[in-house]
Design an enzyme around this catalytic site. Structure first.
Site, PDB file in Angstrom:
ATOM      1  N   GLU A   1      15.197  -9.271  15.465  1.00 59.49           N
ATOM      2  CA  GLU A   1      15.498  -8.530  16.681  1.00 59.49           C
ATOM      3  C   GLU A   1      14.266  -8.419  17.582  1.00 59.49           C
ATOM      4  OE1 GLU A   1      18.498  -8.050  17.255  1.00 59.49           O
ATOM      5  OE2 GLU A   1      19.479  -6.541  16.045  1.00 59.49           O
TER       6      GLU A   1
ATOM      7  N   HIS B   1      18.097 -12.709  19.657  1.00 54.23           N
ATOM      8  CA  HIS B   1      17.722 -12.763  18.239  1.00 54.23           C
ATOM      9  C   HIS B   1      18.163 -14.082  17.597  1.00 54.23           C
ATOM     10  CE1 HIS B   1      21.584 -10.502  16.712  1.00 54.23           C
ATOM     11  NE2 HIS B   1      21.744 -11.786  16.559  1.00 54.23           N
TER      12      HIS B   1
ATOM     13  N   ASN C   1      20.721 -10.648  22.686  1.00 52.40           N
ATOM     14  CA  ASN C   1      19.366 -10.170  23.000  1.00 52.40           C
ATOM     15  C   ASN C   1      18.289 -11.175  22.594  1.00 52.40           C
ATOM     16  OD1 ASN C   1      19.429  -9.976  20.251  1.00 52.40           O
ATOM     17  ND2 ASN C   1      19.124  -7.768  20.136  1.00 52.40           N
TER      18      ASN C   1
ATOM     19  N   ASP D   1      20.708 -15.080   6.867  1.00 59.91           N
ATOM     20  CA  ASP D   1      20.682 -13.624   6.739  1.00 59.91           C
ATOM     21  C   ASP D   1      21.889 -13.072   6.001  1.00 59.91           C
ATOM     22  OD1 ASP D   1      22.448 -14.298   8.752  1.00 59.91           O
ATOM     23  OD2 ASP D   1      21.243 -13.460  10.354  1.00 59.91           O
TER      24      ASP D   1
HETATM   25  C1  GLP Z   1      24.675 -12.676  14.154  1.00 59.98           C
HETATM   26  C2  GLP Z   1      23.856 -13.598  13.278  1.00 59.98           C
HETATM   27  C3  GLP Z   1      23.091 -14.616  14.094  1.00 59.98           C
HETATM   28  C4  GLP Z   1      24.003 -15.242  15.143  1.00 59.98           C
HETATM   29  C5  GLP Z   1      24.509 -14.168  16.056  1.00 59.98           C
HETATM   30  C6  GLP Z   1      25.320 -14.689  17.218  1.00 59.98           C
HETATM   31  O1  GLP Z   1      23.942 -11.631  14.660  1.00 59.98           O
HETATM   32  N1  GLP Z   1      22.939 -12.882  12.467  1.00 59.98           N
HETATM   33  O2  GLP Z   1      22.558 -15.612  13.221  1.00 59.98           O
HETATM   34  O3  GLP Z   1      23.315 -16.222  15.858  1.00 59.98           O
HETATM   35  O4  GLP Z   1      25.304 -13.311  15.248  1.00 59.98           O
HETATM   36  O5  GLP Z   1      26.688 -14.640  16.949  1.00 59.98           O
HETATM   37  P1  GLP Z   1      27.794 -15.357  17.782  1.00 59.98           P
HETATM   38  O6  GLP Z   1      27.692 -16.804  17.476  1.00 59.98           O
HETATM   39  O7  GLP Z   1      29.067 -14.763  17.246  1.00 59.98           O
HETATM   40  O8  GLP Z   1      27.546 -15.047  19.211  1.00 59.98           O
END
Ligand code: GLP
Length: 243
Positions: free
Chosen positions: A143, A138, A136, A67
């Site tokens: 989402e 995702h 959440n 993304d």
């Molecule tokens: C972002 C990314 C996700 C990732 C998420 C979790 O939202 N788009 O791909 O999994 O963060 O982040 P973290 O690893 O910092 O908890």
């Protein structure tokens, strides 16, 4: 879905790096799906170490990131393009022409998403997809919603995601509220998936993930039906699982 529990974040990262190394060793021309966020940082550090030891060669590897924030260009330190260059690509022998991330500043977003999806197919699909997970549920930026998208698309970020990801933005006002993301189908088509989850704040998330139910309210729950998905946890993230 296979679950592997490692003692701590360092061990989790080392295990994930070996998974990547095995795939690259088996097929030096492989395609990796990569993730951002704080969780895969340890994995990227381990991969850089392996590269410096001469144990992994990225020269023929192709990567697709999940993304990118809408509106950020690659010079923007908060963009995922910048993140990937800074935390991995600048430190290994990958050909940057083979590293793909959705273009956050594309004028025609729809076309950019279509092209991205097409390109993944043209490169033969993703051999190994690395995933993190949002609070959440995702994956990528898919989402929770009534319906989930199959393919790469533009997603409006939820309040919860905006709050958790705002820690990366010094100027919260400038945080994008939309992102281009691979869809649930793009992710599920990967031949193999590793999902990394670390820390006690994700223990509830892990419990939901293995609930035995699939719901669009918790997009990662679909991973339960992937036939080669390994969830790599540290002990803190695994704390609420039944032993
Ligand atoms: C972002 C990314 C996700 C990732 C998420 C979790 O939202 N788009 O791909 O999994 O963060 O982040 P973290 O690893 O910092 O908890």
């Amino acid at each position: 879905m296979k679950i592997v529990i490692k003692k701590d974040y360092v061990e989790l990262s080392k295990f994930a790096a070996l998974e990547v190394k095995n795939i690259v060793e088996d097929n030096p021309n492989c395609t990796l799906g990569l993730a951002t966020g704080s969780t895969p940082l340890g994995l990227y550090k381990e991969l850089i170490k392996l590269y410096n030891l001469g144990e992994i060669n990225f020269s023929s590897v192709t990567t697709f990131n999940l993304d990118e924030y809408r509106g950020l260009n690659e010079e923007d330190e908060q963009s995922y393009k910048y993140f990937m260059n800074d935390n991995l690509f600048n430190h290994i022998n990958i050909d940057k022409n083979n590293t793909f991330i959705p273009n956050g500043i594309a004028e025609d977003v729809e076309r950019e998403c279509e092209n991205y999806e097409k390109l993944i197919g043209e490169k033969g699909g993703i051999d190994l997809q690395v995933l993190g997970i949002g609070m959440n549920g995702h994956i990528g930026f898919n989402e929770p919603n009534q319906e989930l998208y199959l393919n790469t698309h533009l997603e409006t970020l939820t309040e919860e995601t905006l709050n958790s990801n705002s820690i990366f933005f010094t100027n919260k006002e400038k945080m994008p509220t939309e992102a281009l993301t691979m869809g649930i189908g793009s992710i599920m088509k990967a031949k193999k998936i590793i999902l990394l989850i670390s820390g006690k704040n994700k223990a509830e998330v892990v419990k939901k993930l293995v609930s035995g139910k699939i719901t669009t309210d918790f997009p990662a729950s679909i991973l339960q039906v992937h036939n080669d998905c390994t969830v790599i946890l540290d002990e803190e993230a695994a704390a609420l699982l039944n032993k």
